[in-house]
Design an enzyme around this catalytic site. Structure first.
Site, PDB file in Angstrom:
ATOM      1  N   CYS A 116      12.570   9.557  24.931  1.00 27.58           N
ATOM      2  CA  CYS A 116      11.851   9.379  23.649  1.00 27.58           C
ATOM      3  C   CYS A 116      12.592   8.463  22.690  1.00 27.58           C
ATOM      4  O   CYS A 116      12.007   7.988  21.716  1.00 27.58           O
ATOM      5  CB  CYS A 116      11.608  10.727  23.000  1.00 27.58           C
ATOM      6  N   HIS A 256       9.736   9.628  15.613  1.00 27.38           N
ATOM      7  CA  HIS A 256       9.193   9.910  16.948  1.00 27.38           C
ATOM      8  C   HIS A 256       8.232  11.094  16.850  1.00 27.38           C
ATOM      9  O   HIS A 256       8.521  12.087  16.174  1.00 27.38           O
ATOM     10  CB  HIS A 256      10.343  10.217  17.909  1.00 27.38           C
ATOM     11  N   ASN A 286       2.534  13.005  22.278  1.00 27.00           N
ATOM     12  CA  ASN A 286       3.869  12.413  22.440  1.00 27.00           C
ATOM     13  C   ASN A 286       3.815  11.383  23.573  1.00 27.00           C
ATOM     14  O   ASN A 286       3.720  11.756  24.740  1.00 27.00           O
ATOM     15  CB  ASN A 286       4.862  13.537  22.746  1.00 27.00           C
TER      16      ASN A 286
HETATM   17  O1  UT7 Z   1       9.876  14.187  22.797  1.00 28.51           O
HETATM   18  C1  UT7 Z   1      10.934  14.617  23.600  1.00 28.51           C
HETATM   19  C2  UT7 Z   1      11.566  15.788  23.061  1.00 28.51           C
HETATM   20  N1  UT7 Z   1      10.692  16.928  23.158  1.00 28.51           N
HETATM   21  C3  UT7 Z   1      10.544  17.678  22.111  1.00 28.51           C
HETATM   22  O2  UT7 Z   1      11.059  17.383  21.060  1.00 28.51           O
HETATM   23  C4  UT7 Z   1       9.765  18.955  22.289  1.00 28.51           C
HETATM   24  C5  UT7 Z   1      10.487  20.076  21.595  1.00 28.51           C
HETATM   25  N2  UT7 Z   1       9.881  21.369  21.788  1.00 28.51           N
HETATM   26  C6  UT7 Z   1       8.712  21.705  21.212  1.00 28.51           C
HETATM   27  O3  UT7 Z   1       8.070  20.892  20.566  1.00 28.51           O
HETATM   28  C7  UT7 Z   1       8.260  23.127  21.330  1.00 28.51           C
HETATM   29  O4  UT7 Z   1       9.317  23.903  21.847  1.00 28.51           O
HETATM   30  C8  UT7 Z   1       7.003  23.323  22.217  1.00 28.51           C
HETATM   31  C9  UT7 Z   1       5.793  22.732  21.539  1.00 28.51           C
HETATM   32  C10 UT7 Z   1       7.215  22.686  23.568  1.00 28.51           C
HETATM   33  C11 UT7 Z   1       6.728  24.804  22.421  1.00 28.51           C
HETATM   34  O5  UT7 Z   1       6.578  25.450  21.152  1.00 28.51           O
HETATM   35  P1  UT7 Z   1       7.431  26.742  20.803  1.00 28.51           P
HETATM   36  O6  UT7 Z   1       7.010  27.163  19.462  1.00 28.51           O
HETATM   37  O7  UT7 Z   1       8.882  26.431  20.998  1.00 28.51           O
HETATM   38  O8  UT7 Z   1       6.918  27.753  21.858  1.00 28.51           O
HETATM   39  P2  UT7 Z   1       7.769  28.602  22.927  1.00 28.51           P
HETATM   40  O9  UT7 Z   1       8.176  27.766  24.068  1.00 28.51           O
HETATM   41  O10 UT7 Z   1       8.809  29.393  22.187  1.00 28.51           O
HETATM   42  O11 UT7 Z   1       6.681  29.628  23.416  1.00 28.51           O
HETATM   43  C12 UT7 Z   1       6.087  30.610  22.524  1.00 28.51           C
HETATM   44  C13 UT7 Z   1       4.970  31.333  23.266  1.00 28.51           C
HETATM   45  C14 UT7 Z   1       5.385  31.802  24.644  1.00 28.51           C
HETATM   46  O12 UT7 Z   1       4.710  33.030  24.905  1.00 28.51           O
HETATM   47  P3  UT7 Z   1       5.447  34.444  24.712  1.00 28.51           P
HETATM   48  O13 UT7 Z   1       6.640  34.380  25.650  1.00 28.51           O
HETATM   49  O14 UT7 Z   1       5.847  34.490  23.277  1.00 28.51           O
HETATM   50  O15 UT7 Z   1       4.402  35.415  25.106  1.00 28.51           O
HETATM   51  C15 UT7 Z   1       4.855  30.755  25.567  1.00 28.51           C
HETATM   52  O16 UT7 Z   1       4.598  31.220  26.864  1.00 28.51           O
HETATM   53  O17 UT7 Z   1       3.894  30.418  23.484  1.00 28.51           O
HETATM   54  C16 UT7 Z   1       3.570  30.369  24.883  1.00 28.51           C
HETATM   55  N3  UT7 Z   1       3.096  29.056  25.203  1.00 28.51           N
HETATM   56  C17 UT7 Z   1       1.810  28.692  25.065  1.00 28.51           C
HETATM   57  N4  UT7 Z   1       0.733  29.380  24.654  1.00 28.51           N
HETATM   58  C18 UT7 Z   1      -0.441  28.718  24.610  1.00 28.51           C
HETATM   59  C19 UT7 Z   1       3.790  27.975  25.640  1.00 28.51           C
HETATM   60  N5  UT7 Z   1       2.975  26.925  25.798  1.00 28.51           N
HETATM   61  C20 UT7 Z   1       1.746  27.330  25.429  1.00 28.51           C
HETATM   62  C21 UT7 Z   1       0.490  26.714  25.380  1.00 28.51           C
HETATM   63  N6  UT7 Z   1      -0.559  27.443  24.960  1.00 28.51           N
HETATM   64  N7  UT7 Z   1       0.300  25.416  25.704  1.00 28.51           N
END
Ligand code: UT7
Length: 331
Positions: A116, A256, A286
């Site tokens: 990125c 970004h 992204n």
């Molecule tokens: O550009 C390159 C660099 N990349 C980034 O900067 C990305 C950085 N990370 C992020 O933007 C975020 O971590 C994500 C958008 C990828 C994920 O968001 P989050 O708030 O960190 O969610 P999480 O991974 O902590 O997951 C929270 C919950 C989980 O469920 P439980 O365990 O709480 O029941 C996940 O399984 O959300 C669930 N989950 C989803 N639910 C619905 C994960 N993905 C999804 C989804 N839809 N697509």
């Protein structure tokens, strides 16, 4: 003699035509429009559909816009650097393919991998070639066909990424415009949290690598998120401090587009209001190396000569950095 600076003198951008909406993703994986919008800010993204299409197509269209707009003979381009993690092939480089297709026969170039941060790494590299006085016309492309490495059954990644990218033309100036400063960082210990394990020399393609889904992006979202929030904000504040810039001196943050929450945290640390923050994540998601040139392309009409821009990114590697740029032209 006055110091030569590298000024952006034109911008091009391109996106594939197919829109992949959150509603369509709801049918593909266990997710909701509400979750995607509230956690990331993304409403839709573009994807390249069909055979024999690659990242070079994005670059070709974006660079062609620049050549047409400026009326530049392709033979006058000296160098083309492409930031991408989804090159058409491991080799020849995407740069070679773009140069060939557009008749830029006097140019040489290469692809650069910084995920990125690819566009910022490429732009700071290209700046050196202009500042040295050796080159007069250098093009920097940031583009990715992320759909080629995304597992559309993995809800943790498929909702985030999209395809697209853009390009900028860099030319020398002795005026006080262009790239004023940059700070770049890399930390390989972060590679474990965001990577693609298959297809390189350690895990060349095999039935096993395909079965184990090693040709797709792997991301530990929370670990990346925590590092991105801290480092993108820190490096953006650091370049302001280094150049004695206060919030009121900055016209635009060009961040970004990984996650709206990361962008908001960066703007807050810099003391900037929403009105100074470029955003298009809602439409494109992204696009990895494509996000920053796509922002410049979308906002070009609003930019004025002399505007101070801070470009910032964080991504796989880990890689991150910021560039302080003084805009060189009115559209
Ligand atoms: O550009 C390159 C660099 N990349 C980034 O900067 C990305 C950085 N990370 C992020 O933007 C975020 O971590 C994500 C958008 C990828 C994920 O968001 P989050 O708030 O960190 O969610 P999480 O991974 O902590 O997951 C929270 C919950 C989980 O469920 P439980 O365990 O709480 O029941 C996940 O399984 O959300 C669930 N989950 C989803 N639910 C619905 C994960 N993905 C999804 C989804 N839809 N697509």
């Amino acid at each position: 003699m006055k110091k030569i600076k590298a000024a952006i003198t034109a911008v091009g951008g391109w996106l594939p035509e197919t829109v992949l909406s959150n509603a369509e993703l709801e049918k593909m994986v266990d997710t909701t429009d509400d979750w995607i919008v509230s956690r990331t800010g993304i409403k839709e993204r573009r994807i390249m559909v069909g055979k024999d299409r690659g990242t070079s197509e994005i670059g070709i269209n974006a660079v062609k816009q620049i050549l047409d707009k400026k009326g530049i003979d392709p033979l006058d381009i000296d160098l083309l650097i492409v930031g991408t993690v989804t090159p058409d092939y491991l080799f020849p480089s995407t740069s070679n393919l773009i140069c060939d297709k557009l008749g830029m026969k006097n140019a040489w170039g290469f692809d650069l991998t910084a995920a990125c941060s690819g566009f910022l790494f490429a732009l700071s590299t290209a700046t050196q070639f202009i500042e040295s006085g050796r080159y007069k016309k250098v093009i920097v492309v940031g583009a990715d066909k992320m759909s080629s490495i995304i597992d559309y059954s993995d809800r943790a990644t498929c909702v985030i990424f999209g395809d697209g990218g853009g390009a900028v033309l860099l030319e020398p100036t002795e005026e006080d415009f262009g790239v004023m400063d940059f700070i770049m960082h890399a930390d390989g210990s972060g590679g474990q949290f965001l990577n693609m394990k298959g297809g390189g020399s350690v895990n060349p393609p095999s039935h096993e690598t395909v079965d184990k889904k090693m040709h797709y992006v792997f991301q530990e979202g929370q670990a990346v998120f925590k590092n991105a929030v801290v480092n993108m904000a820190e490096v953006s504040a650091a370049i302001m401090e280094k150049n004695s810039l206060k919030a009121e001196d900055i016209s635009w943050l060009v961040p970004h587009q990984a996650n709206k929450r990361i962008v908001d945290a960066t703007a807050k640390r810099m003391g900037l209001g929403q009105e100074k923050v470029m955003m298009n994540i809602q439409r494109y998601g992204n696009t990895t190396a494509g996000t920053i040139p796509l922002l410049l392309w979308d906002y070009e009409k609003q930019l004025k000569k002399g505007d101070n821009l801070i470009l910032s990114a964080f991504g796989g590697g880990f890689t991150w950095g910021s560039i302080y740029l003084r805009w060189a032209y009115n559209t």
